[in-house]
Design a protein around this motif. Structure first.
Motif, PDB file in Angstrom:
ATOM      1  N   GLN A 171     -13.721   9.634   5.395  1.00 17.05           N
ATOM      2  CA  GLN A 171     -14.510  10.349   4.396  1.00 17.05           C
ATOM      3  C   GLN A 171     -13.759  11.615   3.966  1.00 17.05           C
ATOM      4  O   GLN A 171     -13.302  12.386   4.786  1.00 17.05           O
ATOM      5  CB  GLN A 171     -15.884  10.724   4.967  1.00 17.05           C
ATOM      6  CG  GLN A 171     -16.793   9.543   5.213  1.00 17.05           C
ATOM      7  CD  GLN A 171     -17.225   8.873   3.910  1.00 17.05           C
ATOM      8  OE1 GLN A 171     -17.194   9.482   2.838  1.00 17.05           O
ATOM      9  NE2 GLN A 171     -17.643   7.613   4.004  1.00 17.05           N
ATOM     10  N   GLY A 172     -13.647  11.799   2.674  1.00 18.20           N
ATOM     11  CA  GLY A 172     -12.888  12.913   2.149  1.00 18.20           C
ATOM     12  C   GLY A 172     -11.460  12.556   1.769  1.00 18.20           C
ATOM     13  O   GLY A 172     -10.767  13.358   1.154  1.00 18.20           O
ATOM     14  N   GLY A 173     -11.027  11.360   2.180  1.00 21.08           N
ATOM     15  CA  GLY A 173      -9.713  10.867   1.795  1.00 21.08           C
ATOM     16  C   GLY A 173      -8.603  11.385   2.702  1.00 21.08           C
ATOM     17  O   GLY A 173      -8.839  12.142   3.648  1.00 21.08           O
ATOM     18  N   PRO A 174      -7.387  10.968   2.475  1.00 22.64           N
ATOM     19  CA  PRO A 174      -7.012   9.969   1.471  1.00 22.64           C
ATOM     20  C   PRO A 174      -7.219   8.552   1.987  1.00 22.64           C
ATOM     21  O   PRO A 174      -7.500   8.349   3.176  1.00 22.64           O
ATOM     22  CB  PRO A 174      -5.519  10.247   1.258  1.00 22.64           C
ATOM     23  CG  PRO A 174      -5.051  10.731   2.597  1.00 22.64           C
ATOM     24  CD  PRO A 174      -6.202  11.522   3.171  1.00 22.64           C
ATOM     25  N   THR A 175      -7.062   7.588   1.100  1.00 24.66           N
ATOM     26  CA  THR A 175      -7.159   6.176   1.457  1.00 24.66           C
ATOM     27  C   THR A 175      -5.758   5.566   1.432  1.00 24.66           C
ATOM     28  O   THR A 175      -5.018   5.739   0.464  1.00 24.66           O
ATOM     29  CB  THR A 175      -8.054   5.415   0.473  1.00 24.66           C
ATOM     30  OG1 THR A 175      -9.392   5.935   0.553  1.00 24.66           O
ATOM     31  CG2 THR A 175      -8.090   3.930   0.803  1.00 24.66           C
ATOM     32  N   SER A 176      -5.418   4.883   2.503  1.00 15.34           N
ATOM     33  CA  SER A 176      -4.112   4.232   2.579  1.00 15.34           C
ATOM     34  C   SER A 176      -4.307   2.780   3.028  1.00 15.34           C
ATOM     35  O   SER A 176      -5.191   2.492   3.841  1.00 15.34           O
ATOM     36  CB  SER A 176      -3.180   4.963   3.558  1.00 15.34           C
ATOM     37  OG  SER A 176      -3.683   4.892   4.886  1.00 15.34           O
ATOM     38  N   LEU A 177      -3.483   1.924   2.486  1.00 18.99           N
ATOM     39  CA  LEU A 177      -3.494   0.507   2.844  1.00 18.99           C
ATOM     40  C   LEU A 177      -2.062   0.064   3.093  1.00 18.99           C
ATOM     41  O   LEU A 177      -1.175   0.321   2.271  1.00 18.99           O
ATOM     42  CB  LEU A 177      -4.126  -0.321   1.719  1.00 18.99           C
ATOM     43  CG  LEU A 177      -4.197  -1.846   1.931  1.00 18.99           C
ATOM     44  CD1 LEU A 177      -5.507  -2.394   1.407  1.00 18.99           C
ATOM     45  CD2 LEU A 177      -3.030  -2.549   1.212  1.00 18.99           C
ATOM     46  N   GLU A 178      -1.835  -0.570   4.234  1.00 20.89           N
ATOM     47  CA  GLU A 178      -0.512  -1.081   4.587  1.00 20.89           C
ATOM     48  C   GLU A 178      -0.598  -2.575   4.830  1.00 20.89           C
ATOM     49  O   GLU A 178      -1.522  -3.038   5.523  1.00 20.89           O
ATOM     50  CB  GLU A 178       0.039  -0.397   5.831  1.00 20.89           C
ATOM     51  CG  GLU A 178       0.420   1.055   5.633  1.00 20.89           C
ATOM     52  CD  GLU A 178       1.107   1.628   6.852  1.00 20.89           C
ATOM     53  OE1 GLU A 178       1.539   0.829   7.722  1.00 20.89           O
ATOM     54  OE2 GLU A 178       1.214   2.866   6.956  1.00 20.89           O
ATOM     55  N   VAL A 179       0.329  -3.324   4.282  1.00 18.99           N
ATOM     56  CA  VAL A 179       0.389  -4.764   4.508  1.00 18.99           C
ATOM     57  C   VAL A 179       1.822  -5.112   4.918  1.00 18.99           C
ATOM     58  O   VAL A 179       2.783  -4.516   4.439  1.00 18.99           O
ATOM     59  CB  VAL A 179      -0.018  -5.570   3.252  1.00 18.99           C
ATOM     60  CG1 VAL A 179      -1.460  -5.338   2.918  1.00 18.99           C
ATOM     61  CG2 VAL A 179       0.857  -5.207   2.072  1.00 18.99           C
ATOM     62  N   SER A 180       1.928  -6.053   5.819  1.00 17.01           N
ATOM     63  CA  SER A 180       3.215  -6.590   6.262  1.00 17.01           C
ATOM     64  C   SER A 180       3.113  -8.102   6.240  1.00 17.01           C
ATOM     65  O   SER A 180       2.246  -8.680   6.913  1.00 17.01           O
ATOM     66  CB  SER A 180       3.569  -6.098   7.678  1.00 17.01           C
ATOM     67  OG  SER A 180       3.686  -4.685   7.706  1.00 17.01           O
ATOM     68  N   VAL A 181       3.997  -8.735   5.496  1.00 14.98           N
ATOM     69  CA  VAL A 181       3.962 -10.191   5.320  1.00 14.98           C
ATOM     70  C   VAL A 181       5.335 -10.746   5.617  1.00 14.98           C
ATOM     71  O   VAL A 181       6.337 -10.215   5.109  1.00 14.98           O
ATOM     72  CB  VAL A 181       3.529 -10.570   3.879  1.00 14.98           C
ATOM     73  CG1 VAL A 181       3.490 -12.080   3.719  1.00 14.98           C
ATOM     74  CG2 VAL A 181       2.173  -9.966   3.552  1.00 14.98           C
ATOM     75  N   PRO A 182       5.445 -11.788   6.440  1.00  8.35           N
ATOM     76  CA  PRO A 182       6.743 -12.417   6.661  1.00  8.35           C
ATOM     77  C   PRO A 182       7.304 -12.973   5.367  1.00  8.35           C
ATOM     78  O   PRO A 182       6.586 -13.602   4.578  1.00  8.35           O
ATOM     79  CB  PRO A 182       6.448 -13.531   7.680  1.00  8.35           C
ATOM     80  CG  PRO A 182       5.135 -13.186   8.277  1.00  8.35           C
ATOM     81  CD  PRO A 182       4.375 -12.432   7.236  1.00  8.35           C
ATOM     82  N   CYS A 183       8.594 -12.743   5.164  1.00 11.32           N
ATOM     83  CA  CYS A 183       9.206 -13.213   3.916  1.00 11.32           C
ATOM     84  C   CYS A 183       9.210 -14.741   3.821  1.00 11.32           C
ATOM     85  O   CYS A 183       9.224 -15.290   2.725  1.00 11.32           O
ATOM     86  CB  CYS A 183      10.644 -12.704   3.823  1.00 11.32           C
ATOM     87  SG  CYS A 183      10.766 -11.152   2.918  1.00 11.32           S
ATOM     88  N   ALA A 184       9.219 -15.400   4.958  1.00 15.72           N
ATOM     89  CA  ALA A 184       9.274 -16.868   4.943  1.00 15.72           C
ATOM     90  C   ALA A 184       7.912 -17.498   4.899  1.00 15.72           C
ATOM     91  O   ALA A 184       7.770 -18.690   5.142  1.00 15.72           O
ATOM     92  CB  ALA A 184      10.012 -17.376   6.167  1.00 15.72           C
ATOM     93  N   SER A 185       6.867 -16.728   4.618  1.00 18.03           N
ATOM     94  CA  SER A 185       5.508 -17.285   4.620  1.00 18.03           C
ATOM     95  C   SER A 185       5.319 -18.200   3.434  1.00 18.03           C
ATOM     96  O   SER A 185       6.032 -18.135   2.437  1.00 18.03           O
ATOM     97  CB  SER A 185       4.490 -16.162   4.566  1.00 18.03           C
ATOM     98  OG  SER A 185       4.584 -15.449   3.362  1.00 18.03           O
TER      99      SER A 185
END
Length: 430
Positions: A416-430
């Motif tokens: 609450q009050g921020g900030p908002t962060s989103l992290e994604v990690s995806v295998p390149c061979a998916s």
């Protein structure tokens, strides 16, 4: 004059090929002994620390939950020990064994972290590696004792040079000086045999514990495939719901309005041509707006620029259309699979949409990297008010399911009050 026949190649030449492997066996045993000796020195300390942390965690479990911190730290420490043991055994015996991977979050947020921690604490592969480490430490302590027994036996073999009568033998016995060389040589041979035997036994045990069984591999593969399939099904369902909502709430009413406007223009075209022209102009404007909405909707289903020019160009086009300023930092030396790039692209697109609609942010920052090990990583952060939560059928739920279907991980932090962060990690061979 006839040419003398060429003598055939000697038949013994091919048989000499396995010689390097036979020559490497003593070296491998020697390295195993060195590993065991090192683990025998440090193993008692490591096991003692882990046992102490476990005891403190249990003792303080009901003291305002302080013991939970120690137990959580113990899980991570056990994971580190298991990872080290797999790397050690793989390097020592040249095995084709993957690293010990941490359990991934299937659901973002604190609840997803708790579930992943619970799955990590009962990870069979981690515990087998920890058991291999503990057995190697025990064998290492025995190897050190046998080594000192070998040294003592070698010294004992030369005692006739310093004593003429009886000498102190093993286990407090008295041995005639004339028998000391024989007992000393036998002691050296016995301790050396014990050290080599422990090295070979550790090799067998560690390989059987570290190398995953075929059944375990199949179970893990089925579990991963099932999780990805469920994520793909949920992502498709969320995407279908979003398309239906956009068509029903956006394009469909506009097209209905265009139809009604054209109907009114048709009625007035003879009696009031000027009013009919105005209505036709209004219908034309609404039609262009509907076409723009359809293009945006189609772009949300499939970004053709992603296939044609790659993730960098697709994100640049996405940032240019954003309602809030976007600072884009993309560093990729190559391309990943279509599914991996699509998962990251749509995750960033949905994050920017949420930031524009709900966060009241004045700017966003997007960072994308192609990391070592073939992982596509992205981070989206805005300076909004925060408080974003994963709601079933919502945008963040769609991101989570899409990333899970691609075999990746997601982490959402939005206090609450921020900030908002989103992290994604995806295998390149998916």
């Amino acid at each position: 004059m006839t040419t003398p026949p060429v003598p055939p190649a000697p038949a013994a030449a091919p048989a000499a090929a396995p010689a390097p492997q036979r020559a490497a066996a003593p070296l491998r045993i020697f390295l195993t002994v060195l590993h065991l000796a090192a683990l025998g020195v440090i193993g008692a300390g490591v096991i003692g620390i882990l046992s102490s942390v476990f005891g403190i965690g249990l003792g303080l479990l009901f003291a305002f939950g302080i013991g939970l911190l120690f137990l959580v730290g113990l899980v991570y420490a056990l994971y580190g020990v298991g990872w080290f043991e797999i790397v050690r055994v793989r390097g020592l015996y040249a095995l084709d064994v993957p690293d010990l991977a941490p359990r991934r979050r299937q659901v973002p947020g604190f609840g997803g972290w708790i579930r992943s921690l619970g799955r990590q604490s009962i990870d069979g592969r981690m515990w087998r590696a920890v058991a291999s480490f503990a057995i190697a430490c025990i064998f290492g302590a025995l190897v050190i004792r046998l080594f000192w027994g070998m040294v003592w036996s070698a010294i004992f073999a030369f005692t006739p040079l310093f004593a003429q009568d009886e000498v102190a033998g093993p286990f407090g016995t008295l041995v005639t000086a004339g028998w000391a060389p024989v007992l000393g040589i036998l002691g050296v041979l016995a301790t050396a045999a014990g050290i080599i035997g422990l090295a070979l036994l550790d090799r067998t045990i560690s390989r059987s514990l570290v190398i995953p069984s075929h059944k375990a591999e199949l179970v893990e593969r089925v579990r991963t495939t099932s999780a990805q399939r469920e994520g793909a099904v949920r992502a498709a369902d969320v995407e279908r719901t979003r398309i239906e909502r956009d068509l029903h709430d956006g394009v469909q009413p506009r097209l209905v309005s265009v139809g009604m406007t054209l109907g009114l223009a048709q009625q007035k075209i003879d009696a009031d041509p000027d009013a009919a022209k105005a209505l036709i102009s209004e219908a034309h404007t609404s039609t262009k707006a509907a076409i723009t909405e359809l293009r945006q909707l189609a772009r949300g289903i499939h970004a053709s620029v992603l296939d044609d020019r790659g993730l960098d160009a697709a994100l640049s086009a996405l940032a240019s259309r954003s309602h809030i300023p976007v600072h884009l930092d993309v560093r990729m030396d190559g391309r990943c699979s279509r599914d991996a790039e699509a998962a990251v692209y749509f995750s960033i697109a949905e994050s920017l949409t949420n930031a524009a609609k709900h966060s009241r942010a004045s700017e966003c920052r997007v960072v994308v990297r192609l990391r070592d090990g073939g992982t596509l990583w992205a981070r989206v952060e805005d300076n909004g008010v925060g408080g974003a939560q994963v709601q079933p059928g919502g945008g963040l739920d769609g991101i989570s399911n899409r990333v899970l279907a691609a075999g990746g991980d997601i982490r959402i932090d939005s206090p609450q009050g921020g900030p908002t962060s989103l992290e994604v990690s995806v295998p390149c061979a998916s």
